[in-house]
Motif scaffolding. Structure first.
Motif, PDB file in Angstrom:
ATOM      1  N   HIS A 121      21.383 -19.673  35.076  1.00 42.14           N
ATOM      2  CA  HIS A 121      20.187 -19.692  35.809  1.00 42.14           C
ATOM      3  C   HIS A 121      19.739 -18.312  36.583  1.00 42.14           C
ATOM      4  N   ARG A 136      10.090 -19.116  29.865  1.00 41.40           N
ATOM      5  CA  ARG A 136       9.530 -20.225  29.305  1.00 41.40           C
ATOM      6  C   ARG A 136      10.328 -20.888  28.526  1.00 41.40           C
ATOM      7  N   TYR A 139      13.141 -22.691  30.217  1.00 45.77           N
ATOM      8  CA  TYR A 139      12.739 -23.874  30.841  1.00 45.77           C
ATOM      9  C   TYR A 139      12.213 -25.329  29.965  1.00 45.77           C
ATOM     10  N   GLU A 140      11.639 -24.887  29.063  1.00 45.61           N
ATOM     11  CA  GLU A 140      10.995 -25.889  28.002  1.00 45.61           C
ATOM     12  C   GLU A 140      12.340 -26.622  27.228  1.00 45.61           C
ATOM     13  N   PRO A 143      15.201 -27.956  31.343  1.00 48.03           N
ATOM     14  CA  PRO A 143      14.628 -28.920  32.594  1.00 48.03           C
ATOM     15  C   PRO A 143      13.582 -29.797  32.026  1.00 48.03           C
ATOM     16  N   MET A 144      12.555 -29.077  31.275  1.00 44.51           N
ATOM     17  CA  MET A 144      11.431 -29.863  30.728  1.00 44.51           C
ATOM     18  C   MET A 144      11.869 -30.849  29.796  1.00 44.51           C
TER      19      MET A 144
END
Length: 222
Positions: A121, A136, A139-140, A143-144
């Motif tokens: 992270h 991006r 993240y996708e 977490p997403m």
């Protein structure tokens, strides 16, 4: 290798990126990279170190990964896939939201607060401004994706009348954040240098469940 010759290697490799499709070779590179990153850390590791440890040429390395950052994120994705299966399985069949979300939350907190995940992270946040696509993607795919999985479970619980939630996507993210309260942020800033204990995890996740159910439990909303 000079900067000019290394640039040539990268250009040739980029033009032949499609050749980097051998899963065994990719696994070999990632195994070597894991050894190097664990031993030296991200900043001190070099592509030359990784190529030598993985027993591949530097040109082969660049066929599979265009730079150290993308290689590191690929390694993160592999480690995350291996760890998150247990967390996702916790939601698969359990129709008791307290138990299912509790199991998921504890698995999630363990995964996010392990040494490799914390380092990952920090690195991704550090490069996200100059490499937004990499940030991006991280993240996708992390977490997403986890939030979507929880939202799908919450949709099912709402349909069964066990929860009363108008916006399950928002509720899913709220739950994830509640589970990490007091545990993850201090780790990211290196204010706390060791992962939380099992007792700490159970306590924080238990409080997260209590707060979540107080807001979204069907009886409370009835």
């Amino acid at each position: 290798m000079t900067k000019t010759s290394e640039a040539i290697v990268k250009t040739v490799a980029r033009n032949h990126r499609v050749a980097g499709a051998d899963p065994d070779k990719r696994r070999q590179i990632l195994d070597g990279a894991h050894q190097v990153f664990i031993a030296r850390g991200f900043d001190a590791a070099s592509m030359s170190d990784i190529a030598a440890t993985a027993n591949v040429s530097k040109s082969t390395l660049y066929v599979y990964f265009e730079d150290k950052e993308h290689l590191f994120v690929a390694l993160i994705e592999r480690e995350r896939e291996a760890q998150k299966r247990g967390a996702f399985e916790a939601l698969a069949e359990d129709s008791d939201p307290v138990r299912a979300l509790g199991n998921f939350g504890q698995c999630l907190v363990r995964m996010i607060n392990c040494e490799f995940a914390v380092s990952a992270h920090r690195v991704v946040i550090g490069v996200a401004e100059r490499m937004p696509d990499l940030g991006r993607g991280f993240y996708e795919n992390g977490p997403m994706q986890g939030a979507k999985l929880i939202a799908t479970y919450l949709d099912r619980m709402v349909a069964e009348g066990r929860l009363a939630i108008e916006d399950t996507n928002l509720a899913a993210v709220q739950f994830i954040d509640l589970c990490q309260s007091t545990l993850t942020r201090p780790r990211l800033f290196n204010a706390v240098r060791t992962p939380p204990s099992e007792d700490e995890i159970r306590r924080v996740v238990g409080e997260a469940i209590a707060m979540f159910m107080a807001r979204y439990g069907a009886k409370q909303r009835g």
